[in-house]
Scaffold this motif. Structure first.
Motif, PDB file in Angstrom:
ATOM      1  N   ILE A 179     -28.715  -1.496 -10.366  1.00 29.84           N
ATOM      2  CA  ILE A 179     -27.636  -1.041  -9.497  1.00 29.84           C
ATOM      3  C   ILE A 179     -26.422  -1.920  -9.792  1.00 29.84           C
ATOM      4  O   ILE A 179     -26.509  -3.145  -9.709  1.00 29.84           O
ATOM      5  N   HIS A 180     -25.310  -1.284 -10.145  1.00 30.74           N
ATOM      6  CA  HIS A 180     -24.113  -2.026 -10.575  1.00 30.74           C
ATOM      7  C   HIS A 180     -22.916  -1.741  -9.674  1.00 30.74           C
ATOM      8  O   HIS A 180     -22.823  -0.687  -9.050  1.00 30.74           O
ATOM      9  N   THR A 181     -22.003  -2.685  -9.667  1.00 36.86           N
ATOM     10  CA  THR A 181     -20.707  -2.477  -9.047  1.00 36.86           C
ATOM     11  C   THR A 181     -19.631  -2.814 -10.081  1.00 36.86           C
ATOM     12  O   THR A 181     -19.952  -3.272 -11.185  1.00 36.86           O
TER      13      THR A 181
ATOM     14  N   LYS B 219     -14.809  -4.976 -14.893  1.00 37.21           N
ATOM     15  CA  LYS B 219     -16.113  -5.117 -15.541  1.00 37.21           C
ATOM     16  C   LYS B 219     -17.209  -4.717 -14.574  1.00 37.21           C
ATOM     17  O   LYS B 219     -17.045  -4.818 -13.363  1.00 37.21           O
ATOM     18  N   MET B 220     -18.343  -4.297 -15.139  1.00 41.21           N
ATOM     19  CA  MET B 220     -19.436  -3.971 -14.235  1.00 41.21           C
ATOM     20  C   MET B 220     -20.374  -5.151 -14.117  1.00 41.21           C
ATOM     21  O   MET B 220     -20.521  -5.964 -15.019  1.00 41.21           O
ATOM     22  N   ARG B 221     -20.966  -5.224 -12.948  1.00 39.05           N
ATOM     23  CA  ARG B 221     -21.841  -6.355 -12.660  1.00 39.05           C
ATOM     24  C   ARG B 221     -23.038  -5.850 -11.858  1.00 39.05           C
ATOM     25  O   ARG B 221     -22.901  -4.991 -10.998  1.00 39.05           O
TER      26      ARG B 221
ATOM     27  N   ASP C 172     -19.338   1.724  -7.674  1.00 39.86           N
ATOM     28  CA  ASP C 172     -20.777   1.442  -7.704  1.00 39.86           C
ATOM     29  C   ASP C 172     -21.492   2.548  -8.479  1.00 39.86           C
ATOM     30  O   ASP C 172     -21.110   3.715  -8.404  1.00 39.86           O
ATOM     31  N   HIS C 173     -22.519   2.167  -9.201  1.00 44.66           N
ATOM     32  CA  HIS C 173     -23.267   3.166  -9.964  1.00 44.66           C
ATOM     33  C   HIS C 173     -24.689   2.709 -10.242  1.00 44.66           C
ATOM     34  O   HIS C 173     -24.998   1.527 -10.140  1.00 44.66           O
ATOM     35  N   VAL C 174     -25.508   3.682 -10.577  1.00 45.06           N
ATOM     36  CA  VAL C 174     -26.847   3.387 -11.079  1.00 45.06           C
ATOM     37  C   VAL C 174     -26.690   3.182 -12.576  1.00 45.06           C
ATOM     38  O   VAL C 174     -25.995   3.949 -13.242  1.00 45.06           O
ATOM     39  N   MET C 175     -27.280   2.130 -13.127  1.00 38.91           N
ATOM     40  CA  MET C 175     -27.164   1.887 -14.567  1.00 38.91           C
ATOM     41  C   MET C 175     -28.495   2.186 -15.237  1.00 38.91           C
ATOM     42  O   MET C 175     -29.497   1.532 -14.941  1.00 38.91           O
ATOM     43  N   PHE C 176     -28.467   3.197 -16.094  1.00 40.62           N
ATOM     44  CA  PHE C 176     -29.653   3.497 -16.898  1.00 40.62           C
ATOM     45  C   PHE C 176     -29.532   2.687 -18.184  1.00 40.62           C
ATOM     46  O   PHE C 176     -28.562   2.830 -18.929  1.00 40.62           O
TER      47      PHE C 176
HETATM   48 CU   LIG Z   1     -23.193  -0.525 -15.105  1.00 41.00          CU
END
Ligand SMILES: [Cu+2]
Length: 161
Positions: A77-79, A88-90, A111-115
């Motif tokens: 799970i990223h923001t 940048k995503m973290r 925010d996103h789900v990171m596959f």
């Molecule tokens: Cu991400």
């Protein structure tokens, strides 16, 4: 040893088969998952972002902590955060809060789900059967529709309301 490994494998295979029979519902008592989508990935890409709306009609906050999907090595799970002038995503190590009575929207640039560690590219039009894991609600399955490369929002989706 070989026999033990084999029976462990059979038990695992059974658990896998059972997980299809007892497929978790799209909505449980408190959480509803809607408009889940992701993007086709260019050849060689190993990551892709996943987006959806999560509505919590309960009176307690929940947290999206992770998930799993066949063909994807890891789900985080990223923001997005600003690092100087660069976004940048973290990873959110404690997951993403879904407050009581609210809808949280995971979308590009937020925010996103990171596959991660994709075994093969996501292809436009494909449906991904994703299990998302919540702290209180547990595992919930939902289909992520694969939109074109670079899509910024989901197209109209059949069957959604
Ligand atoms: Cu991400």
């Amino acid at each position: 040893m070989a026999i033990i490994q084999r029976s462990a494998f059979v038990a695992l295979a059974c658990a896998f088969a059972l997980s299809f029979i007892a497929l978790p519902a799209l909505a449980n008592d408190t959480l509803t998952l809607k408009e889940a989508w992701t993007r086709a990935t260019p050849p060689g890409a190993t990551n892709g972002g996943g987006f959806l709306m999560i509505t919590n009609t309960g009176d307690e906050a929940d947290r999206l902590t992770g998930g799993s999907v066949s063909g994807v090595g890891k789900v985080e799970i990223h923001t997005m955060v600003m690092d100087g002038d660069v976004m940048k995503m973290r990873e959110l190590p404690d997951g993403l809060e879904v407050p009581a009575g609210e809808t949280v929207t995971l979308k590009p640039g937020g925010d996103h789900v990171m596959f991660m560690q994709l075994e093969k590219p996501f292809e436009e039009g494909q449906m991904l059967d994703v299990t998302l894991t919540f702290e209180k609600a547990g595992d919930m399955s939902t289909m992520f529709m694969v939109q074109p490369v670079g899509a910024t929002e989901p197209k109209h989706m059949h069957g959604s309301n």
